[in-house]
Write a protein that holds these residues in place. Structure first.
Motif, short mmCIF file in Angstrom:
data_model
loop_
_atom_site.label_atom_id
_atom_site.label_comp_id
_atom_site.label_asym_id
_atom_site.label_seq_id
_atom_site.Cartn_x
_atom_site.Cartn_y
_atom_site.Cartn_z
N LYS A 73 48.91 23.07 35.01
CA LYS A 73 49.23 23.57 36.38
C LYS A 73 50.32 22.61 36.60
CE LYS A 73 46.13 26.95 36.62
NZ LYS A 73 45.03 26.99 37.53
N SER A 118 46.58 30.55 35.76
CA SER A 118 45.14 30.93 35.43
C SER A 118 44.72 32.19 34.70
CB SER A 118 44.29 30.98 36.96
OG SER A 118 44.45 29.96 37.40
N ARG A 121 45.61 31.66 30.45
CA ARG A 121 45.10 30.49 29.80
C ARG A 121 44.51 31.04 28.40
NH1 ARG A 121 42.52 27.50 34.96
NH2 ARG A 121 41.47 29.59 35.27
N GLY A 135 43.82 22.14 32.97
CA GLY A 135 44.18 22.49 34.23
C GLY A 135 42.94 23.32 35.10
N THR A 136 42.22 22.63 35.69
CA THR A 136 41.20 23.04 36.63
C THR A 136 40.38 24.22 35.99
OG1 THR A 136 42.42 24.61 38.00
CG2 THR A 136 42.16 22.12 38.76
N THR A 138 37.49 25.97 34.58
CA THR A 138 35.98 26.26 34.44
C THR A 138 35.56 26.57 33.17
OG1 THR A 138 35.95 26.55 36.95
CG2 THR A 138 33.99 27.47 35.57
N ARG A 143 34.32 33.07 29.10
CA ARG A 143 35.52 32.47 28.71
C ARG A 143 35.08 31.94 27.29
NH1 ARG A 143 37.61 29.62 34.07
NH2 ARG A 143 38.60 31.51 35.21
N SER A 186 41.12 34.11 38.05
CA SER A 186 40.34 32.76 38.30
C SER A 186 38.70 32.91 38.66
CB SER A 186 40.68 32.14 39.59
OG SER A 186 40.45 32.56 40.77
N THR A 187 37.84 31.98 38.50
CA THR A 187 36.40 32.30 38.98
C THR A 187 36.31 32.59 40.40
OG1 THR A 187 36.10 29.84 38.77
CG2 THR A 187 35.47 31.24 36.84
N PRO A 188 37.12 31.85 41.25
CA PRO A 188 36.87 31.93 42.67
C PRO A 188 37.27 33.49 43.00
CG PRO A 188 37.98 29.93 42.30
CD PRO A 188 37.94 30.63 40.98
N TYR A 207 47.89 29.08 43.35
CA TYR A 207 47.25 28.72 44.89
C TYR A 207 48.58 28.23 45.82
CZ TYR A 207 43.20 29.18 41.84
OH TYR A 207 42.02 29.75 41.21
N THR A 224 39.48 28.44 46.48
CA THR A 224 39.64 27.94 45.17
C THR A 224 38.80 26.87 45.26
OG1 THR A 224 40.49 27.43 42.96
CG2 THR A 224 41.58 26.86 44.98
N ASP A 225 38.77 25.88 43.92
CA ASP A 225 37.90 24.57 44.18
C ASP A 225 38.13 23.71 45.30
OD1 ASP A 225 36.91 25.99 41.66
OD2 ASP A 225 38.49 24.94 40.47
N ILE A 228 40.97 21.26 44.48
CA ILE A 228 42.45 21.77 44.48
C ILE A 228 42.60 22.00 45.92
CG2 ILE A 228 43.99 23.88 44.15
CD1 ILE A 228 42.07 24.34 41.62
N TYR A 252 34.89 21.40 34.97
CA TYR A 252 36.17 21.68 34.32
C TYR A 252 36.13 21.27 32.89
CZ TYR A 252 38.37 22.00 38.95
OH TYR A 252 38.87 22.23 40.41
N1 GLU Z 1 38.15 26.57 38.17
C1 GLU Z 1 38.60 27.76 38.49
C2 GLU Z 1 38.92 28.52 37.53
O1 GLU Z 1 39.12 28.21 36.16
C3 GLU Z 1 39.61 27.82 39.66
C4 GLU Z 1 40.92 27.06 39.48
C5 GLU Z 1 41.80 27.60 38.50
O2 GLU Z 1 42.30 28.85 38.89
O3 GLU Z 1 42.53 27.05 37.73
O4 GLU Z 1 39.23 29.73 37.39
#
Ligand code: GLU
Length: 307
Positions: A73, A118, A121, A135-136, A138, A143, A186-188, A207, A224-225, A228, A252
């Motif tokens: 990111k 996100s 990826r 990059g953050t 999850t 996945r 993203s997971t959030p 974000y 989000t996390d 972040i 992560y």
């Molecule tokens: N950790 C979460 C995810 O992997 C939110 C952060 C992101 O989007 O990188 O989806």
């Protein structure tokens, strides 16, 4: 509420503050620097000599090329941030990437970083556009069907960022009828969609665009996390705050092509070694630690069976 109503003047002023921050590259007096740690304060990682990993197709391809290509990111303070002037990346995720590069026998200075959002990826790893992703990201079972994960190297949790004068949003249960922004893929984002369907969900690629929308009253919260969100709040502490307790577990991982088990186990070994020899903590203290949270104990590595 009348006192927080977005007058055109207020919007313009906030937009100007954002532009000014972007231009000067620094926050208010007393707030942490935008560009992250000084290069001189960052740990150096020992490059493994005569390292070979012939069973890893990803490593062999990188070796022929001469360096690793790592997806990251570029707009997440303290985690993965690109300095627009120098083009340099910094943050905790970037340090993890540099550590892994050294362990695989590639000098960290040779890494080619690529900014990947996100939502893109899995495709980037599947296409071979990148060798690794840090990059953050999850780790989860959905996945894992598409990519591999080394780690985890950090445990975050979903949280909420609101304007400093917001009084009615303290947790996800308060989002009904309010506009909440997150990143697509993203997971959030997914969690709000399925568990808090009364929230009005808005998605962007990043974000940082959500945060701009929050500051200009286009949305009422960003989710989000916590790791972040704390970075964004630290940049404009008078305007933004993180509220409530984290309401998920976001371990992560380092993303890699699925099925490259040799590479995954080598990265797991390298992470374990970095936790043991102090590199992990040094990297944390020089980056994410600057957002105000002291180094936690790193989470246990999940060395799952070969896929
Ligand atoms: N950790 C979460 C995810 O992997 C939110 C952060 C992101 O989007 O990188 O989806």
């Amino acid at each position: 509420m009348s006192h927080s109503h977005p007058t055109p003047l207020r919007r313009t002023l906030l937009a100007l503050v954002l532009v000014a921050l972007a231009l000067t590259g620094c926050g208010r007096e007393g707030s942490p620097p935008v560009k992250g740690p000084k290069t001189s304060e960052l740990p150096q990682y020992t490059v493994a000599k005569d390292f070979r990993l012939p069973d890893s197709p990803t490593w062999v391809r990188a070796k022929r090329r001469g360096h690793l290509i790592i997806g990251v990111k570029e707009d997440q303070p303290y985690l993965g941030e690109k300095d627009p002037a120098s083009g340099r990346y910094s943050g905790f995720d970037i340090e993890i990437a540099r550590m892994m590069s050294a362990a695989l026998g590639f000098p960290p200075s040779t890494i080619e970083f690529k900014t990947i959002a996100s939502a893109n990826r899995e495709t980037a790893l599947q296409n071979g556009q990148i060798d690794l992703y840090v990059g953050t990201y999850t780790i989860n079972d959905k996945r894992k069907k598409l990519v591999g994960f080394a780690g985890p190297y950090y445990l975050a949790g979903q949280s909420l960022l609101v304007r400093a004068d917001e009084k009615n949003i303290r947790g996800p249960q308060d989002l009904a009828g309010r506009r909440v922004c997150s990143a697509a893929g993203s997971t959030p984002y997914q969690r709000i969609r399925t568990e808090y369907p009364r929230a009005i969900l808005v998605a962007y690629d990043t974000y940082s665009v959500c945060v701009d929308n929050l500051l200009t009253y286009q949305v009422d919260a960003v989710t989000t996390d916590d790791a972040i969100l704390l970075g964004y709040a630290a940049k404009v502490p008078d305007e933004l705050k993180v509220v409530g307790e984290p309401f998920s577990r976001e371990p992560y991982g380092i993303g890699l092509p699925r099925g490259d088990n040799a590479l995954r186990f080598a990265l797991d070994d390298a992470l374990a070694a970095a936790q043991k020899n102090g590199d992990w903590k040094k990297a944390y203290d020089a980056t994410l630690g600057l957002s105000g949270v002291p180094a936690p104990a790193p989470p246990p590595i999940d060395r799952y069976p070969a896929t």
